[in-house]
Design a protein around this motif. Structure first.
Motif, short mmCIF file in Angstrom:
data_model
loop_
_atom_site.label_atom_id
_atom_site.label_comp_id
_atom_site.label_asym_id
_atom_site.label_seq_id
_atom_site.Cartn_x
_atom_site.Cartn_y
_atom_site.Cartn_z
N ALA A 129 -8.01 0.17 -4.66
CA ALA A 129 -8.74 -0.35 -3.51
C ALA A 129 -10.19 0.14 -3.59
O ALA A 129 -10.50 1.01 -4.43
CB ALA A 129 -8.10 0.11 -2.21
N ASP A 130 -11.03 -0.38 -2.72
CA ASP A 130 -12.44 0.04 -2.77
C ASP A 130 -12.61 1.52 -2.44
O ASP A 130 -13.55 2.15 -2.88
CB ASP A 130 -13.30 -0.83 -1.84
CG ASP A 130 -12.77 -0.87 -0.42
OD1 ASP A 130 -11.79 -0.17 -0.10
OD2 ASP A 130 -13.35 -1.62 0.39
N TRP A 131 -11.66 2.11 -1.73
CA TRP A 131 -11.75 3.53 -1.36
C TRP A 131 -11.13 4.46 -2.40
O TRP A 131 -11.22 5.68 -2.27
CB TRP A 131 -11.09 3.76 0.01
CG TRP A 131 -9.72 3.19 0.13
CD1 TRP A 131 -9.40 1.98 0.68
CD2 TRP A 131 -8.49 3.76 -0.32
NE1 TRP A 131 -8.03 1.78 0.60
CE2 TRP A 131 -7.45 2.85 -0.01
CE3 TRP A 131 -8.16 4.96 -0.97
CZ2 TRP A 131 -6.12 3.10 -0.31
CZ3 TRP A 131 -6.83 5.20 -1.27
CH2 TRP A 131 -5.83 4.28 -0.94
N GLY A 132 -10.47 3.92 -3.42
CA GLY A 132 -9.87 4.77 -4.44
C GLY A 132 -8.56 4.20 -4.95
O GLY A 132 -8.32 3.00 -4.87
N THR A 133 -7.72 5.10 -5.47
CA THR A 133 -6.46 4.66 -6.07
C THR A 133 -5.28 5.44 -5.46
O THR A 133 -5.46 6.51 -4.89
CB THR A 133 -6.44 4.89 -7.59
OG1 THR A 133 -6.61 6.29 -7.86
CG2 THR A 133 -7.53 4.09 -8.30
N VAL A 134 -4.11 4.85 -5.61
CA VAL A 134 -2.85 5.48 -5.21
C VAL A 134 -1.97 5.51 -6.45
O VAL A 134 -1.73 4.48 -7.07
CB VAL A 134 -2.14 4.68 -4.09
CG1 VAL A 134 -0.84 5.36 -3.70
CG2 VAL A 134 -3.05 4.48 -2.89
N ASP A 135 -1.54 6.71 -6.84
CA ASP A 135 -0.64 6.86 -7.98
C ASP A 135 0.79 6.70 -7.50
O ASP A 135 1.20 7.31 -6.51
CB ASP A 135 -0.81 8.23 -8.64
CG ASP A 135 -2.19 8.39 -9.26
OD1 ASP A 135 -2.66 7.44 -9.90
OD2 ASP A 135 -2.79 9.46 -9.08
N CYS A 136 1.56 5.88 -8.22
CA CYS A 136 2.91 5.55 -7.77
C CYS A 136 3.90 5.59 -8.93
O CYS A 136 3.52 5.42 -10.09
CB CYS A 136 2.94 4.14 -7.17
SG CYS A 136 1.77 3.87 -5.83
N GLU A 137 5.15 5.78 -8.58
CA GLU A 137 6.25 5.66 -9.53
C GLU A 137 7.43 5.01 -8.81
O GLU A 137 7.80 5.45 -7.71
CB GLU A 137 6.68 7.03 -10.08
CG GLU A 137 7.80 6.91 -11.10
CD GLU A 137 8.23 8.25 -11.68
OE1 GLU A 137 9.34 8.31 -12.24
OE2 GLU A 137 7.47 9.24 -11.58
N VAL A 138 7.99 3.99 -9.43
CA VAL A 138 9.12 3.27 -8.83
C VAL A 138 10.34 4.19 -8.82
O VAL A 138 10.71 4.76 -9.85
CB VAL A 138 9.42 1.97 -9.60
CG1 VAL A 138 10.61 1.25 -8.98
CG2 VAL A 138 8.19 1.06 -9.63
N ARG A 139 10.99 4.31 -7.65
CA ARG A 139 12.16 5.18 -7.49
C ARG A 139 13.46 4.40 -7.30
O ARG A 139 14.50 4.81 -7.79
CB ARG A 139 11.96 6.09 -6.27
CG ARG A 139 10.88 7.12 -6.43
CD ARG A 139 11.42 8.32 -7.19
NE ARG A 139 10.45 9.37 -7.37
CZ ARG A 139 10.23 10.36 -6.52
NH1 ARG A 139 10.87 10.41 -5.39
NH2 ARG A 139 9.34 11.28 -6.81
N VAL A 140 13.41 3.29 -6.52
CA VAL A 140 14.61 2.53 -6.20
C VAL A 140 14.30 1.05 -6.31
O VAL A 140 13.28 0.59 -5.80
CB VAL A 140 15.11 2.83 -4.76
CG1 VAL A 140 16.30 1.95 -4.41
CG2 VAL A 140 15.44 4.29 -4.58
#
Length: 130
Positions: free
Chosen positions: A49-60
């Motif tokens: 997004a314009d404000w930054g990033t979100v680090d994610c990992e799929v769990r389910v």
């Protein structure tokens, strides 16, 4: 444990249509954020997004029923879970974000304000897509 944000919303669309919008990157970009998401447990991806990033990992991944992934941004380490329940008129979607620590009020308030807007955008997307 921490605080939790829960937003529930009824959609006049079947679970399969919601699932597609929750798991298809070009559709996700329209209501949530851009990403290289893949609905495969263990897949790591980033929302941008314009404000930054979100680090994610799929769990389910339970197609048309439940989807969960980590949501880590700045010092926030949380998990977002979507639960889809068929109804007589469509689908009830429950979004739950867990893991807000007591000193993370700005993140908590941001989630409380942001998720209803994201789900409103999701509803608008569903209304205009086949």
């Amino acid at each position: 444990m921490g605080e939790t944000v829960v937003v529930e919303r009824e959609f006049a669309h079947p679970p399969a249509k919601l699932w597609r919008a929750l798991t298809t990157p070009h559709l996700m970009a329209e209501w949530l954020m851009e990403s290289a998401f893949a609905p495969v447990v263990g897949t790591r991806f980033q929302f941008r997004a314009d404000w930054g990033t979100v680090d994610c990992e799929v769990r389910v991944v339970e197609p048309e029923r439940r989807l969960a992934y980590t949501w880590d941004a700045y010092s926030l380490k949380s998990v977002v879970t979507f639960t889809l329940t068929p109804t007589a008129t469509g689908t009830r979607l429950r979004m739950e974000q867990t893991g807000f620590r007591p000193n993370q009020t700005p993140f908590l308030e941001g989630a409380r304000a942001g998720w209803p807007r994201f789900l409103e955008a999701l509803d608008a997307l569903l209304a205009r897509t086949p």
